[in-house]
Design an enzyme around this catalytic site. Structure first.
Site, PDB file in Angstrom:
ATOM      1  N   ASP A  34      49.940  86.827 174.180  1.00 52.87           N
ATOM      2  CA  ASP A  34      48.585  86.344 174.430  1.00 52.87           C
ATOM      3  C   ASP A  34      47.607  87.468 174.105  1.00 52.87           C
ATOM      4  OD1 ASP A  34      46.742  84.354 175.642  1.00 52.87           O
ATOM      5  OD2 ASP A  34      48.556  83.701 176.664  1.00 52.87           O
ATOM      6  N   ASP A  41      43.196  83.959 173.294  1.00 54.59           N
ATOM      7  CA  ASP A  41      42.493  83.385 174.441  1.00 54.59           C
ATOM      8  C   ASP A  41      40.995  83.246 174.140  1.00 54.59           C
ATOM      9  OD1 ASP A  41      42.646  82.677 177.355  1.00 54.59           O
ATOM     10  OD2 ASP A  41      41.292  84.397 177.545  1.00 54.59           O
ATOM     11  N   GLU A  98      42.608  79.543 171.032  1.00 55.31           N
ATOM     12  CA  GLU A  98      42.161  78.592 172.055  1.00 55.31           C
ATOM     13  C   GLU A  98      40.654  78.397 171.869  1.00 55.31           C
ATOM     14  OE1 GLU A  98      42.074  78.198 176.933  1.00 55.31           O
ATOM     15  OE2 GLU A  98      41.547  80.079 175.957  1.00 55.31           O
ATOM     16  N   HIS A 146      49.605  76.591 180.627  1.00 53.47           N
ATOM     17  CA  HIS A 146      49.378  77.239 181.924  1.00 53.47           C
ATOM     18  C   HIS A 146      48.059  76.848 182.572  1.00 53.47           C
ATOM     19  CE1 HIS A 146      47.226  79.492 178.947  1.00 53.47           C
ATOM     20  NE2 HIS A 146      46.523  80.076 179.892  1.00 53.47           N
ATOM     21  N   ASP A 147      47.138  76.268 181.796  1.00 56.80           N
ATOM     22  CA  ASP A 147      45.823  75.875 182.310  1.00 56.80           C
ATOM     23  C   ASP A 147      45.735  74.388 182.618  1.00 56.80           C
ATOM     24  OD1 ASP A 147      44.599  78.359 182.298  1.00 56.80           O
ATOM     25  OD2 ASP A 147      43.816  78.144 180.263  1.00 56.80           O
TER      26      ASP A 147
END
Length: 567
Positions: A100, A207, A265, A339-340
């Site tokens: 990430d 991210d 993202e 994960h979100d």
């Protein structure tokens, strides 16, 4: 237009969120040795690439997305030697590893920020975004503007020592880096990217990849929620004035030197704007995550203001996610969890014990026939679901959920609190963060100690040990679906996408074509039988189905089928 084929397009990617994956030493927190111990399990599923969520050193205010040192490993997850071993073990199995990349902000404990906040004259002062206070008519000090943080409250934090505010679009402990400063950008490229590329990492999930460029006048945001002091400010930081310049620079100076994959993202984006990020000709990123599917039924500005959706809304979102790059040199992603996000069976399927596995297989079918690179999140292959509605707010640990709940109660008191808890139970990030359920022993086999977050109550029913050797399990259905996807990759990974029954609120029919090859998929998104009339010509071979007893003219509850059509 025919897509150029390459390894990162063909890949099936498995996301590991380290805190909740596998604990090797009994301290209640997942770790890198735990990950290494399960690599054969992941490889056996049919995975080519592991995406490891942040494992860098961090105070863990936002579970590692607040990084205090890009070049160190969070001690509870292991050592740099463990990380080197993970890279090697993945490569030894023919898998790749991506990390990430969190470069919109750091932790306030990062050395860069400690220096930046030390004085207005510090050489790193301009590495972050500092502004003077505003004063209202009564002389009260106020933040520089009305921007709201994604984690509730103001996006500005007052720093008494220097009498200025710093910007934090997320937690107060996550100050935004100032990408306008070239020296800052070079330091980011060196510390966060090149350091890991030289270690052999195969790419990054980036991210908040649309956020680094802010509108430099920092104006007040429009009033969207009159009852709140601070407002959604995406207008001034998403896809900002220099964002594409920054991505092009990062590609030219670092990423282009390696054979790696990058997935940004970005979130909600028009097709035109999305292509600016991921068109191959633009030389920015390989692909991006759109949020249309995972946020269907939500207000864009606020996921917990949930209005619900019907199947045609999901179809439209799937079409946007999987077909936006069609006819271009760009590339798409397909995913239902991360994960979100909550668990996809709870969100789009039926999590009751009767239909959980079958609806999970239907969702696996839908996901694996979509055009683009496919992403699966830890536990998704087992059919892990959201936590029970009976859990109260004290069991939820995510900073986003906790802050939102506190702010809601401050503004509204007890009014409609049950509705908020219903929405939290459907949509909170916490649902993806309960420990992975490895077996039916205490804590689901995740840890011999007390887990950092409570294990879902259903671990005896849903776990890896009970599924790996069961041919009818969801795990083995995912394995089969990924095999079918690769066997017919021209159709499923690269094929043209068409929805046949757009307005139907019960069934979802997708046709994939590649040259003269065709596949026909039909899925019943209800828990009742519906009539089925095949509208295709030619010889049909059933290549993937979640029902053993297939009836010619009826689709059973949550039944899915994929046919190969030969004319």
């Amino acid at each position: 237009m025919t897509y150029t084929q390459t390894w990162w397009k063909d890949a099936s990617v498995y996301q590991i969120w380290p805190a909740s994956y596998k604990d090797s030493n009994g301290d209640g927190v997942g770790d890198i040795p735990g990950i290494i111990s399960t690599l054969d399990y992941v490889k056996n599923l049919g995975i080519d690439v592991i995406w490891l969520s942040p494992a860098y050193d961090s105070p863990q205010d936002d579970m590692g997305y607040d990084i205090s040192d890009y070049e160190s490993v969070y001690p509870k997850y292991g050592t740099m030697e463990d990380m080197d071993q993970l890279i090697k073990e993945c490569h030894d199995r023919g898998m790749k590893l991506i990390l990430d990349l969190v470069i919109n902000h750091t932790s306030d404990q990062h050395q860069w920020f400690k220096e930046s906040r030390s004085s207005k004259d510090d050489p790193k002062r301009d590495w972050y975004i500092w502004k003077k206070p505003r004063y209202d008519a009564e002389g009260n000090r106020q933040p520089p503007n009305n921007w709201g943080s994604y984690f509730s409250g103001s996006a500005w934090k007052y720093d008494e020592a220097t009498d200025e505010y710093y910007l934090h679009l997320f937690a107060e402990s996550q100050p935004d880096l100032n990408w306008e400063n070239e020296e800052t950008r070079k330091a980011i490229y060196k510390s966060a990217l090149s350091f890991w590329f030289e270690k052999g990492v195969d790419g990054f999930r980036i991210d908040t990849a649309g956020m680094y460029s802010k509108v430099q006048s920092f104006p007040d945001a429009p009033i969207v929620y009159a009852e709140l002091d601070y407002q959604p400010c995406k207008l001034y930081h998403q896809g900002g004035p220099r964002i594409h310049e920054f991505h092009k620079e990062m590609f030219a100076q670092v990423t282009s030197k390696y054979d790696v994959m990058t997935v940004g993202e970005v979130g909600h984006s028009s097709r035109e704007d999305a292509l600016k990020y991921v068109s191959a000709a633009e030389k920015e990123m390989n692909m991006m995550f759109l949020f249309d599917v995972v946020e269907v039924g939500c207000q864009v500005e606020d996921r917990f203001r949930y209005k619900g959706y019907k199947l045609p809304d999901l179809k439209k979102a799937i079409q946007t996610m999987s077909a936006f790059a069609e006819g271009t040199d760009a590339w798409a992603t397909c995913y239902l969890e991360n994960h979100d996000q909550p668990r996809c069976i709870s969100r789009f399927g039926d999590s009751s014990s009767k239909w959980r596995v079958k609806s999970g297989k239907l969702l696996a079918t839908m996901l694996t026939i979509l055009t683009g690179t496919v992403f699966i999140y830890q536990g998704q292959e087992l059919g892990m679901v959201n936590v029970p509605r009976s859990w109260d707010i004290s069991e939820y640990l995510d900073i986003n959920t906790v802050n939102y709940y506190k702010e809601y109660v401050r503004v509204n008191g007890e009014k409609d609190l049950d509705t908020l808890m219903d929405n939290i139970n459907l949509l909170a990030r916490d649902h993806a963060r309960t420990p992975v359920q490895w077996d039916s022993s205490a804590n689901g086999g995740f840890s011999t100690g007390k887990p950092w977050m409570r294990t879902n109550d259903n671990f005896e029913e849903i776990n890896a040990a009970s599924q790996v050797n069961d041919p009818d399990s969801l795990y083995n259905f995912y394995k089969k679906a990924l095999q079918v996807r690769k066997e017919y990759k021209d159709l499923f990974i690269y094929g043209k996408f068409e929805i046949l029954d757009f307005d139907n609120e019960k069934t979802f029919t997708i046709v994939k074509t590649a040259g003269s090859h065709k596949a026909y998929a039909v899925m019943n998104f209800t828990n009742e039988a519906v009539p089925f009339e095949a509208d295709f010509e030619g010889k049909a071979t059933l290549i993937l189905a979640n029902e053993n007893d297939v009836k010619e003219s009826t689709l059973g509850p949550w039944e899915s089928r994929v046919y190969l059509i030969e004319n």
